[in-house]
Scaffold this active site. Structure first.
Site, PDB file in Angstrom:
ATOM      1  N   GLU A  47     -33.964 -42.040   5.476  1.00 31.92           N
ATOM      2  CA  GLU A  47     -32.862 -42.879   5.890  1.00 31.92           C
ATOM      3  C   GLU A  47     -32.043 -43.285   4.691  1.00 31.92           C
ATOM      4  OE1 GLU A  47     -34.187 -44.857  10.082  1.00 31.92           O
ATOM      5  OE2 GLU A  47     -34.946 -45.696   8.226  1.00 31.92           O
ATOM      6  N   CYS A  69     -34.880 -53.666   3.776  1.00 34.00           N
ATOM      7  CA  CYS A  69     -36.050 -53.079   3.126  1.00 34.00           C
ATOM      8  C   CYS A  69     -37.324 -53.322   3.922  1.00 34.00           C
ATOM      9  CB  CYS A  69     -36.254 -53.694   1.756  1.00 34.00           C
ATOM     10  SG  CYS A  69     -34.889 -53.484   0.663  1.00 34.00           S
ATOM     11  N   CYS A  83     -44.699 -53.479   0.048  1.00 28.07           N
ATOM     12  CA  CYS A  83     -43.730 -52.434   0.403  1.00 28.07           C
ATOM     13  C   CYS A  83     -44.307 -51.497   1.450  1.00 28.07           C
ATOM     14  CB  CYS A  83     -43.345 -51.639  -0.840  1.00 28.07           C
ATOM     15  SG  CYS A  83     -42.284 -50.227  -0.479  1.00 28.07           S
ATOM     16  N   CYS A 125     -44.107 -42.494  -1.153  1.00 28.07           N
ATOM     17  CA  CYS A 125     -44.256 -42.936  -2.541  1.00 28.07           C
ATOM     18  C   CYS A 125     -45.737 -42.871  -2.884  1.00 28.07           C
ATOM     19  CB  CYS A 125     -43.743 -44.366  -2.697  1.00 28.07           C
ATOM     20  SG  CYS A 125     -43.669 -44.924  -4.410  1.00 28.07           S
ATOM     21  N   CYS A 137     -47.381 -50.539  -3.971  1.00 32.00           N
ATOM     22  CA  CYS A 137     -47.006 -51.953  -4.059  1.00 32.00           C
ATOM     23  C   CYS A 137     -47.369 -52.603  -2.723  1.00 32.00           C
ATOM     24  CB  CYS A 137     -45.518 -52.089  -4.360  1.00 32.00           C
ATOM     25  SG  CYS A 137     -45.056 -51.194  -5.856  1.00 32.00           S
ATOM     26  N   CYS A 161     -27.374 -46.645  -0.561  1.00 27.84           N
ATOM     27  CA  CYS A 161     -28.756 -46.735  -1.026  1.00 27.84           C
ATOM     28  C   CYS A 161     -29.455 -45.421  -0.693  1.00 27.84           C
ATOM     29  CB  CYS A 161     -29.431 -47.913  -0.323  1.00 27.84           C
ATOM     30  SG  CYS A 161     -31.171 -48.077  -0.725  1.00 27.84           S
TER      31      CYS A 161
HETATM   32  N1  SAH Z   1     -39.653 -47.382  -6.177  1.00 25.19           N
HETATM   33  C1  SAH Z   1     -38.560 -48.032  -6.768  1.00 25.19           C
HETATM   34  C2  SAH Z   1     -37.272 -47.966  -5.971  1.00 25.19           C
HETATM   35  C3  SAH Z   1     -37.372 -48.215  -4.500  1.00 25.19           C
HETATM   36  S1  SAH Z   1     -37.830 -49.833  -4.043  1.00 25.19           S
HETATM   37  C4  SAH Z   1     -38.920 -49.467  -7.087  1.00 25.19           C
HETATM   38  O1  SAH Z   1     -39.970 -49.915  -6.668  1.00 25.19           O
HETATM   39  O2  SAH Z   1     -38.142 -50.113  -7.781  1.00 25.19           O
HETATM   40  C5  SAH Z   1     -36.323 -50.811  -4.125  1.00 25.19           C
HETATM   41  C6  SAH Z   1     -36.602 -52.320  -4.158  1.00 25.19           C
HETATM   42  O3  SAH Z   1     -37.025 -52.837  -2.877  1.00 25.19           O
HETATM   43  C7  SAH Z   1     -37.706 -52.645  -5.115  1.00 25.19           C
HETATM   44  O4  SAH Z   1     -37.363 -53.750  -5.904  1.00 25.19           O
HETATM   45  C8  SAH Z   1     -38.840 -52.992  -4.193  1.00 25.19           C
HETATM   46  O5  SAH Z   1     -39.802 -53.763  -4.838  1.00 25.19           O
HETATM   47  C9  SAH Z   1     -38.139 -53.690  -3.066  1.00 25.19           C
HETATM   48  N2  SAH Z   1     -38.930 -53.836  -1.825  1.00 25.19           N
HETATM   49  C10 SAH Z   1     -39.901 -53.026  -1.361  1.00 25.19           C
HETATM   50  N3  SAH Z   1     -40.414 -53.478  -0.195  1.00 25.19           N
HETATM   51  C11 SAH Z   1     -39.752 -54.612   0.102  1.00 25.19           C
HETATM   52  C12 SAH Z   1     -39.821 -55.537   1.166  1.00 25.19           C
HETATM   53  N4  SAH Z   1     -40.665 -55.381   2.176  1.00 25.19           N
HETATM   54  N5  SAH Z   1     -38.990 -56.599   1.140  1.00 25.19           N
HETATM   55  C13 SAH Z   1     -38.090 -56.746   0.122  1.00 25.19           C
HETATM   56  N6  SAH Z   1     -37.980 -55.899  -0.900  1.00 25.19           N
HETATM   57  C14 SAH Z   1     -38.799 -54.839  -0.937  1.00 25.19           C
HETATM   58 FE1  SF4 Z   2     -43.015 -47.163  -4.222  1.00 23.22          FE
HETATM   59 FE2  SF4 Z   2     -42.363 -49.219  -2.649  1.00 23.22          FE
HETATM   60 FE3  SF4 Z   2     -43.583 -49.660  -4.974  1.00 23.22          FE
HETATM   61 FE4  SF4 Z   2     -41.023 -48.812  -4.969  1.00 23.22          FE
HETATM   62  S1  SF4 Z   2     -41.773 -50.748  -4.152  1.00 23.22           S
HETATM   63  S2  SF4 Z   2     -42.729 -48.045  -6.251  1.00 23.22           S
HETATM   64  S3  SF4 Z   2     -41.057 -47.461  -3.161  1.00 23.22           S
HETATM   65  S4  SF4 Z   2     -44.464 -48.560  -3.217  1.00 23.22           S
END
Ligand code: SAH
Ligand code: SF4
Length: 396
Positions: free
Chosen positions: A117, A377, A144, A137, A141, A130
């Protein structure tokens, strides 16, 4: 993380019989032309012509390439296409945010198919796309949703570039196209529908650095898609050894998913921190090529209730970033089913942001956009997967 990986269901688009020239670098285009036995002295000129038609004009048909001879156009059409990945669905939010589900053709027989998406966020003075760098991934995290699904694969360079091309097409942002009637686009003078690109979709861009750098070069090429490098931001969870190379090779803007100010907590939120801790990460930021007050590094900080959102956290954040040309982006946590966190209360976010603001960082809270189409997100995967599960049950 705002993105959906929909692997394997339903059957992905078959690999096309003829390859598309969309998304190739200049060097790759030259190789394709050599394979057509074009004389070496012509290659450069032909590459320039193709480049302009493909990336500046966004043409979908070789016959539109008026300065290329009919004979060569026919030969090109015989061997190649200018096909784009398929846009499976489009959703438009009342606030103008758009979300496209894009299906990539298989790259080989083993490929389970990639669907991603892509989200477009219009604002008064800019339009931000975006994009994703991977399907899924490998990192985990804990806040996420993308992190809960296993990596399907890296996106190829053409797949990264195609996200921008497809979005520009949908927004009528190539010469000769008209913007959608229900479109909300930025109005600033000379601002195109898409002026900014952020790698904040699915995946860790620095684990796919070669393809991301090639894609950045194509996106910022002044004879083609012409995005300013200062308006392309790559977000990383902190792959320290690749941060310097990203800056040297691409000149892109950097965003760091910091989310915690102490190693014990960051170890839990962003497990990659166990490998590269906060001190190393911040040193890589201090050393980032081209960082300056005019080219600040963005620090993303997701607001998790009772986890990382105290006044002391805010003060420590400001202290840690001292001396680094930084912007701070507070992100309200986007919950997903089964998520082990909640979003901080609004009052708490305001207190936190006041502390950050008083330390000299402007308007740091990222307003959630496109809530009605689940463009935020961490939400998309679950919803789309629910639909998918329903479709699968219906088909059984
Ligand atoms: N993997 C990279 C880029 C994609 S994530 C990274 O982690 O930076 C883009 C942003 O969205 C990151 O800052 C991530 O921590 C944040 N993010 C992920 N899951 C989220 C959530 N459930 N609510 C808000 N932000 C989130
Ligand atoms: Fe991967 Fe989500 Fe962590 Fe970004 S925030 S590195 S997309 S697991």
């Amino acid at each position: 993380p705002a993105m959906t990986a929909l692997s394997a269901i339903p059957a992905p688009a078959e690999a096309p019989a003829k390859p598309s020239l969309l998304g190739l670098t200049r060097a790759q285009l030259a190789d394709q032309l050599r394979a057509l036995d074009l004389p070496e002295r012509e290659i450069r000129m032909r590459v320039n012509q193709l480049w302009n038609w493909i990336y500046f004009h966004g043409v979908r048909d070789f016959d539109a390439m008026l300065n290329v001879s009919k004979v060569l156009r026919a030969r090109l059409a015989d061997r190649f296409t200018l096909a784009r990945p398929e846009v499976v669905s489009e959703q438009v939010s009342t606030d103008g945010t758009r979300k496209w589900l894009i299906r990539m053709p298989r790259v080989d027989a083993q490929d389970k198919g990639a669907e991603i998406e892509c989200v477009y966020i219009p604002e008064a003075d800019r339009g931000t796309l975006c994009v994703s760098s991977q399907v899924g991934c490998t990192l985990t995290c804990t806040f996420c949703h993308t992190g809960t699904q296993k990596l399907v694969r890296n996106l190829t360079t053409p797949e990264v570039v195609a996200q921008l091309v497809v979005a520009r097409e949908k927004l009528g942002d190539f010469p000769g196209l008209t913007p959608p009637v229900d479109g909300i686009v930025p109005t600033g003078e000379g601002v195109r529908a898409i002026s900014n690109v952020v790698f904040m979709g699915m995946g860790e861009p620095l684990y796919n650095l070669d393809n991301v750098c090639d894609a950045l070069a194509i996106m910022s090429d002044g004879d083609g898609l012409s995005l300013s490098k200062r308006r392309i931001t790559v977000s990383t969870s902190g792959v320290v050894p690749q941060i310097g190379p990203l800056g040297e090779r691409s000149g892109a803007m950097l965003a760091i998913s910091l989310h915690a100010v102490r190693d014990d907590l960051r170890d839990r939120l962003v497990p990659l921190n166990k490998k590269y801790d906060i001190a190393e990460l911040l040193q890589a930021c201090r050393d980032y090529p081209g960082a300056s007050n005019a080219r600040r590094i963005t620090f993303e900080y997701v607001m998790l209730k009772g986890v990382n959102d105290t006044d002391a956290d805010a003060r420590e954040l400001v202290r840690l970033l001292k001396g680094i040309p930084a912007k701070i982006n507070l992100i309200p946590f986007n919950p997903w089913p089964g998520a082990p966190y909640e979003c901080s209360d609004w009052g708490r976010i305001e207190k936190f942001s006041d502390i950050v603001f008083n330390a000299g960082y402007a308007s740091p809270v990222r307003t959630p956009r496109g809530r009605d189409i689940l463009a935020a997100c961490g939400q998309l995967k679950s919803e789309t997967e629910k639909l998918r599960a329903r479709a699968r049950l219906a088909a059984e």
